[in-house]
Write an enzyme that holds these catalytic residues in place. Sequence first.
Site, PDB file in Angstrom:
ATOM      1  N   CYS A 138       0.853  -1.200   0.000  1.00 17.70           N
ATOM      2  CA  CYS A 138       0.000   0.000   0.000  1.00 17.70           C
ATOM      3  C   CYS A 138       0.895   1.258   0.000  1.00 17.70           C
ATOM      4  O   CYS A 138       1.811   1.361  -0.808  1.00 17.70           O
ATOM      5  CB  CYS A 138      -0.951  -0.070   1.191  1.00 17.70           C
ATOM      6  SG  CYS A 138      -2.147   1.258   1.224  1.00 17.70           S
ATOM      7  N   ASP A 292      -9.247  -3.784  -6.709  1.00 21.04           N
ATOM      8  CA  ASP A 292      -8.710  -2.939  -5.639  1.00 21.04           C
ATOM      9  C   ASP A 292      -9.296  -1.531  -5.787  1.00 21.04           C
ATOM     10  O   ASP A 292      -9.062  -0.860  -6.786  1.00 21.04           O
ATOM     11  CB  ASP A 292      -7.176  -2.908  -5.754  1.00 21.04           C
ATOM     12  CG  ASP A 292      -6.519  -2.282  -4.545  1.00 21.04           C
ATOM     13  OD1 ASP A 292      -7.199  -1.522  -3.842  1.00 21.04           O
ATOM     14  OD2 ASP A 292      -5.328  -2.554  -4.302  1.00 21.04           O
ATOM     15  N   HIS A 321      -7.808  -5.062  -2.368  1.00 17.58           N
ATOM     16  CA  HIS A 321      -6.598  -4.547  -1.721  1.00 17.58           C
ATOM     17  C   HIS A 321      -6.120  -5.460  -0.590  1.00 17.58           C
ATOM     18  O   HIS A 321      -4.920  -5.680  -0.435  1.00 17.58           O
ATOM     19  CB  HIS A 321      -6.924  -3.169  -1.152  1.00 17.58           C
ATOM     20  CG  HIS A 321      -5.733  -2.345  -0.807  1.00 17.58           C
ATOM     21  ND1 HIS A 321      -4.863  -1.861  -1.744  1.00 17.58           N
ATOM     22  CD2 HIS A 321      -5.272  -1.910   0.394  1.00 17.58           C
ATOM     23  CE1 HIS A 321      -3.919  -1.155  -1.146  1.00 17.58           C
ATOM     24  NE2 HIS A 321      -4.145  -1.177   0.155  1.00 17.58           N
TER      25      HIS A 321
END
Lengths: 347, 179
Positions: A138, A292, A321
């Site tokens: 991330c 995502d 995600h």
Amino acid sequence: MAGGDDPPSQEDGKGEELFLATCDPEVGQTPRDLIYRKGKARLYRYRPTSDAVYPVPVLMVPNLGISRPYIFDLLPGNSFIEYMVKQGFDFYLLDWGIFGDEDDGLTVDECVLRILPVMVKKLLENSQAKEVSLLGYCMGAPLSACYLALHPEAPVRNFVNMAGPIDFEKAGFFTAWMDKRHFDAEKVVGAFGGMPADLIRVGFKLLKPTADLSSYTNLWWNMWNDRYVEGFKALNKWANEYMPIPGCFFKQWVGEFYQGNKMVKGELYFEGRRVDLSNIRCSVLVVGAQTDYIAPAACVKAMVDVVSSRDTEYVELPGGHISVIAGRQAATIAWPKVSGWLGPRSQ
Amino acid sequence: MSGAAWAEEMLQQWQQSTQQGIEAWQAMLGRTPQPNLSQYWMPFFNQGASLLSQMVREGGSPEVLQLWKRFLDEGIEAWSKALEGALASEGFAAAFGKYLEQYLGAAGPVQKEMKKAGEAYLKALGLPSRNQIAEMTSQISWVESRIEELEAKIEGVMGSLASLQATLEKARREGTLAS
């Protein structure tokens, strides 16, 4: 986390009991040692469990604020870190820490120019290795990319970007919601000092308003599946434990990354030094996720087009995600992919 | 009621609640605060829950339940797709910005006042305020950085000393060391 398609059956499970139990699930159980601390940041080393350990250690760099890093070590048997350790990786985790008012002066510059370099240095001292692999997840991926771009001499053999946004013009909902015309980070920070956890929760819940309904439906469907319920409780605990982001960091993050998209354009400067992603020459694996909403695949994929590395690979995996890092799908698809790519490059 | 009739009724109810939900969502765009969208799903969800209880109690048909789950999954998916378009729209971004603006206007001053009152209270008790603790933390951080710098310098000096020593040893061995 998705359950089976068969209708629920009671069998002899005690999922209902597990669900109703008030105690918190025990997350983050893989044994580890604290190696170094700088401000709120901590460097942990997970104790190797396999006989043969790859000589190139791995440093995992997660997001800063927003959520807690125990998602990477959720439960025994459902833990990315436990898996990587079992595969023979000498695994380190950078935990940025839980921020309070006293951290509102923390900047992206400090993370990239001071915290990351010192953590890499301490890791190498501790492991006695000559090189390291960086694994950014991330927000940890663009932070690691900035570090690599500004330290081309850093002894980094490999870089894995897992669901990390790079081209912020393609960051989907967040690009739209944080558009300059509608979102003023300065005002948020002016009012609260930093980005409060409650506001982060609103943003993330809005990304997929049906997510809670879906997950509760699946929970209900799997109420007699002990393992499912246990996993649900741990994941649910994590998914509702939001963390604030320090004020100065948040302003920079929104202004320069989301609104200016400066990193990928080569217009980002830290203390007068330009972040040039073409300085990245190590082997690069980029992992995008098909659904995502936080870092859409297109914005993650951009990484392979901007680095100078000869050895690059992009994979787009099913799921969202979180499903690249936790859950059944991660364990069967994403983790073996990352381990299989890193292994031969960690000899 | 037969399994087929159950399924038919559930499907109708699902379609109706989906339609209501979509209309509510469309009406909401540009309006704050947002309604609780789950209220449109709850009746259907509750129906399934009581169906399950009945099945567990009386041993009902698992096929009907499976059908219900399929409707629900498909419905949620359809909802997700419909919402995706709305959430990515300019209208939603503007509405979100407006909501945030209002929230900051209302919550910001309250937060500041609470901080001020909290600080006064701590001062009256002779305890350090958040600001003082924050200040102390940043001083500790500064000291920490200075120690790191010193550590790095000492390492550098130690490295230079080691290489000097190695050069001297070598020169001594080769007999080229000037007396």
